[in-house]
Design a protein around this motif. Structure first.
Motif, PDB file in Angstrom:
ATOM      1  N   SER A   1       1.227  -1.598  -0.072  1.00  0.00           N
ATOM      2  CA  SER A   1       0.305  -0.108   0.506  1.00  0.00           C
ATOM      3  C   SER A   1       1.057   0.916  -0.127  1.00  0.00           C
ATOM      4  O   SER A   1      -0.243   2.532  -0.112  1.00  0.00           O
ATOM      5  N   SER A   2       2.182   1.178   0.776  1.00  0.00           N
ATOM      6  CA  SER A   2       3.057   2.770   0.585  1.00  0.00           C
ATOM      7  C   SER A   2       3.620   2.813  -1.053  1.00  0.00           C
ATOM      8  O   SER A   2       3.545   4.071  -0.609  1.00  0.00           O
ATOM      9  N   PHE A   3       3.210   2.170  -1.733  1.00  0.00           N
ATOM     10  CA  PHE A   3       3.572   2.788  -2.934  1.00  0.00           C
ATOM     11  C   PHE A   3       2.287   3.631  -3.844  1.00  0.00           C
ATOM     12  O   PHE A   3       2.286   3.838  -4.677  1.00  0.00           O
ATOM     13  N   GLY A   4       0.801   3.368  -3.531  1.00  0.00           N
ATOM     14  CA  GLY A   4      -0.335   3.298  -3.831  1.00  0.00           C
ATOM     15  C   GLY A   4      -0.321   4.645  -3.482  1.00  0.00           C
ATOM     16  O   GLY A   4       0.474   6.513  -2.383  1.00  0.00           O
TER      17      GLY A   4
ATOM     18  N   GLN B   1      11.687   7.242  -3.074  1.00  0.00           N
ATOM     19  CA  GLN B   1      12.640   7.168  -2.072  1.00  0.00           C
ATOM     20  C   GLN B   1      13.912   6.197  -1.522  1.00  0.00           C
ATOM     21  O   GLN B   1      14.247   5.931  -0.694  1.00  0.00           O
ATOM     22  N   GLY B   2      15.131   6.196  -2.648  1.00  0.00           N
ATOM     23  CA  GLY B   2      15.884   5.899  -2.810  1.00  0.00           C
ATOM     24  C   GLY B   2      15.781   4.134  -2.863  1.00  0.00           C
ATOM     25  O   GLY B   2      16.642   3.265  -2.026  1.00  0.00           O
ATOM     26  N   GLY B   3      14.818   3.336  -2.864  1.00  0.00           N
ATOM     27  CA  GLY B   3      13.931   2.212  -3.046  1.00  0.00           C
ATOM     28  C   GLY B   3      13.861   1.465  -1.017  1.00  0.00           C
ATOM     29  O   GLY B   3      13.598   0.250  -1.490  1.00  0.00           O
ATOM     30  N   ALA B   4      13.550   2.040  -0.515  1.00  0.00           N
ATOM     31  CA  ALA B   4      13.327   1.957   0.782  1.00  0.00           C
ATOM     32  C   ALA B   4      12.030   0.990   0.586  1.00  0.00           C
ATOM     33  O   ALA B   4      12.096  -0.095   1.312  1.00  0.00           O
ATOM     34  N   LYS B   5      10.988   1.066   0.143  1.00  0.00           N
ATOM     35  CA  LYS B   5       9.733   0.711   0.360  1.00  0.00           C
ATOM     36  C   LYS B   5       9.997  -0.827  -0.393  1.00  0.00           C
ATOM     37  O   LYS B   5       9.357  -1.147  -0.185  1.00  0.00           O
ATOM     38  N   ARG B   6      10.200  -0.541  -1.877  1.00  0.00           N
ATOM     39  CA  ARG B   6      11.295  -2.103  -1.975  1.00  0.00           C
ATOM     40  C   ARG B   6      11.810  -3.131  -1.191  1.00  0.00           C
ATOM     41  O   ARG B   6      11.521  -4.368  -1.014  1.00  0.00           O
ATOM     42  N   ALA B   7      12.845  -2.179  -0.760  1.00  0.00           N
ATOM     43  CA  ALA B   7      13.258  -2.894   0.173  1.00  0.00           C
ATOM     44  C   ALA B   7      12.365  -3.651   1.436  1.00  0.00           C
ATOM     45  O   ALA B   7      12.518  -4.724   2.316  1.00  0.00           O
ATOM     46  N   GLU B   8      11.977  -2.823   2.231  1.00  0.00           N
ATOM     47  CA  GLU B   8      10.627  -3.260   2.829  1.00  0.00           C
ATOM     48  C   GLU B   8       9.385  -4.045   2.715  1.00  0.00           C
ATOM     49  O   GLU B   8       9.128  -4.738   3.692  1.00  0.00           O
TER      50      GLU B   8
END
Length: 462
Positions: free
Chosen positions: A300-303, A340-347
Motif C-alpha cells: 500500500s505504501s506505493f499507492g 524514496q531511494g528503493g526503501a519501499k521495495r526493500a521493506e
C-alpha cells in the motif's frame, strides 16, 4: 504438636467454660495447614502464577494495539495556545494582519524594515484526517486483530503449561511421600536385620563381618532417609512455586498416590486433535495471517494518499483582551511518493521474507507437535504396562524377603543373601510408586501435547 501439648489443651478445655473451649478448639484448627487437592492447586495457580499474569498482560497489550490501529482511521484534532513577541519584520507584518490591525501607516518603509517589538497571543484549533492511504490503515487494524488473537492463543497455551507444571509438582510431592514411607520402612527392616545379626553374633552363630555388614547397611538406609526427607521438602517448595504462592507455604495434600483409571487414548485421534486445536499452532497461524497483512501494508505504501487538513486561529494583542482577529483554513492534499531511494521495495522484500519464515516455522511447529504427541503417547503406554509389572513384583519381593529372613535365622543363607532380598523388596516398592507417578504425569503430558489439558481434565480430577 506433641502428645503432651494435646493433653494439656484438652485439660484446659474441660476446665474452661464452653464458650472458651470452642475458642481453644478453633485456634487449634486454624493452626493446621489447609487441605489441597489437585484441582484446588490448579485453580490457585490460575490466580497466583506470575507467568499467567504476564500472559494476561500480553493480551492487554495486544488489545491496546488494536485500539491504536483503529485511531488512524479517525480524524485527529489538536489545540494550542502560543504567546510570541519579537521585532522580526515578517513576523510583525503577519501578526498585524492576523490581528486585523494593519493600517496604511504600517506600509511606511521604516516600520516595515525596522518595526518595534510586537506581541501576539494565538489560539489555534487544527485537525487532520487521512481520507485514503491505499487501505494501509485498514490492513493495520486487521493485522492488530490477528496479533490480538495470537496473544489469546498464547494465554491458553500458558494456562495448559501451568496446569501441567502443577499436576507434575503435585504428584512429585505424593511420590516423595511414598519414597519417605519406603525409606522409613527400609530403616526399620535394616534395624531388624542388624538386631538379628547382633543376636546371632552374640550367640556365636555368625562371624563379625556379618554384623558389620548389617550395620553398614543400616547406616546407608539412614543416610538415604535423610536425603529423601530433603527431597520431600524440595518437592513441596516446587509445588508452591508452580502455584505462585510463597515457597514456605504449608498445605496438607488430600490426594494419595494410587492407580486411577484414565481413558485410553487413540493415537490417530490425539494427533489429529493436536494439529487442529493446539493453542501454540493457532498462535502461529494468527501470526502468519498478521504477517500477510504486513506484506499488504508494504504494498500500500506505493499507492496514493489523500489527507484533509483544517484549522481555525484567533490572534489577540493580549491574552484576555479582545480587539484581535480570527481566520480559518482548509485543504485537501493528494500525495504520491515518486522516489524514496528503493526503501519501499526493500521493506516489501523484508516483509515477504518474514512471511516465508513464518510459514516455514508453522510447518516445523506442526511436525514437532506430531512427534511430541507420539512420544507422549508411547510414554503413557509404556508407563501403563510398567505399573502392571511393578504391581506383581511387590508381592513377590516381599514374600522373598520373608523367606530369606527365616532362612537366615535358620543359618541356611548368608547376610549377603538377606540384604540382597531386602534391597529387592525396597526397589520393587520404589519402582511401583515411580511407575504410578510416571503414568499420571505422562498422561498429563499427553493431554498437554494434544492441547486438551485444562482444570477439568481427568488427570486433574481423578
Amino acid at each position: 504438636m506433641n502428645h503432651r501439648s494435646k493433653f494439656v489443651l484438652i485439660v484446659i478445655a474441660l476446665l474452661l467454660p464452653s464458650t472458651v473451649m470452642v475458642t481453644v478448639i478453633s485456634a487449634q484448627q486454624i493452626s493446621d495447614p489447609p487441605s489441597l487437592t489437585v484441582q484446588q492447586a490448579v485453580h490457585l495457580a490460575m490466580e497466583k502464577n506470575p507467568l499467567r499474569k504476564a500472559a494476561i498482560a500480553d493480551t492487554k497489550v495486544a488489545s491496546a494495539d488494536v485500539r491504536e490501529a483503529r485511531s488512524f482511521l479517525m480524524p485527529h484534532l489538536s489545540f494550542s495556545e502560543t504567546a510570541t513577541r519579537g521585532d522580526d519584520p515578517v513576523y510583525v507584518f503577519g501578526s498585524r494582519l492576523r490581528q486585523q490591525r494593519f493600517t496604511a501607516a504600517d506600509f511606511a518603509l521604516n516600520r516595515l524594515n525596522t518595526p518595534l517589538p510586537f506581541g501576539n497571543f494565538t489560539t489555534r484549533f487544527g485537525g487532520t484526517w487521512n481520507l485514503f492511504d491505499s487501505f494501509a490503515s485498514w490492513r493495520g487494524v486487521t493485522r492488530a486483530k490477528r496479533m490480538n488473537e495470537a496473544a489469546a492463543h498464547q494465554l491458553n497455551r500458558t494456562d495448559q503449561e501451568i496446569v501441567f507444571r502443577v499436576v507434575s509438582a503435585y504428584y512429585q510431592v505424593l511420590l516423595a511421600s511414598k519414597h519417605l514411607e519406603v525409606a522409613e520402612q527400609s530403616v526399620k527392616t535394616a534395624q531388624a536385620v542388624a538386631d538379628r545379626s547382633q543376636q546371632r553374633f552374640d550367640a556365636g552363630l555368625v562371624v563379625e563381618s556379618d554384623l558389620l555388614t548389617a550395620k553398614v547397611r543400616l547406616a546407608a538406609r539412614r543416610q538415604e532417609l535423610i536425603q529423601i526427607r530433603n527431597n520431600f521438602n524440595l518437592a513441596q517448595a516446587q509445588l508452591n512455586t508452580a502455584m505462585g504462592v510463597p515457597v514456605e507455604s504449608a498445605f496438607q495434600l488430600t490426594e494419595v498416590l494410587a492407580e486411577h483409571a484414565l481413558p485410553a487414548p487413540v493415537l490417530q485421534d490425539v494427533e489429529k486433535q493436536a494439529v487442529a486445536t493446539r493453542p501454540d499452532l493457532l498462535r502461529i497461524a494468527s501470526e502468519q495471517a498478521a504477517q500477510h497483512q504486513s506484506v499488504a501494508i508494504a504494498k500500500s505504501s506505493f499507492g496514493p494518499r489523500v489527507n484533509a487538513v483544517a484549522g481555525w486561529e484567533m490572534d489577540n494583542p493580549t491574552f484576555v483582551a479582545g480587539g484581535g482577529g480570527n481566520n480559518w483554513l482548509g485543504a485537501i492534499e493528494v500525495q504520491f511518493d515518486i522516489f524514496q531511494g528503493g526503501a519501499k521495495r526493500a521493506e516489501l522484500s523484508r516483509q515477504r521474507a518474514l512471511e516465508e519464515k513464518v510459514s516455514a516455522m508453522k510447518q516445523a511447529a506442526t511436525d514437532s507437535v506430531r512427534l511430541e504427541v507420539r512420544r507422549a503417547y508411547f510414554e503413557v503406554d509404556a508407563s501403563r504396562q510398567q505399573v502392571e509389572v511393578a504391581r506383581s513384583a511387590i508381592a513377590q519381593a516381599q514374600e522373598s524377603l520373608r523367606i530369606n529372613q527365616d532362612r537366615y535365622d535358620s543359618g541356611l543363607i548368608t547376610i549377603t543373601d538377606l540384604l540382597g532380598a531386602e534391597e529387592a523388596s525396597r526397589r520393587s516398592q520404589t519402582d511401583y510408586w515411580e511407575a504410578v507417578y510416571r503414568f499420571h504425569t505422562s498422561y498429563a503430558n499427553l493431554e498437554l501435547a494434544s492441547g486438551t489439558l485444562n482444570p477439568q481434565s481427568p488427570v486433574v480430577t481423578p
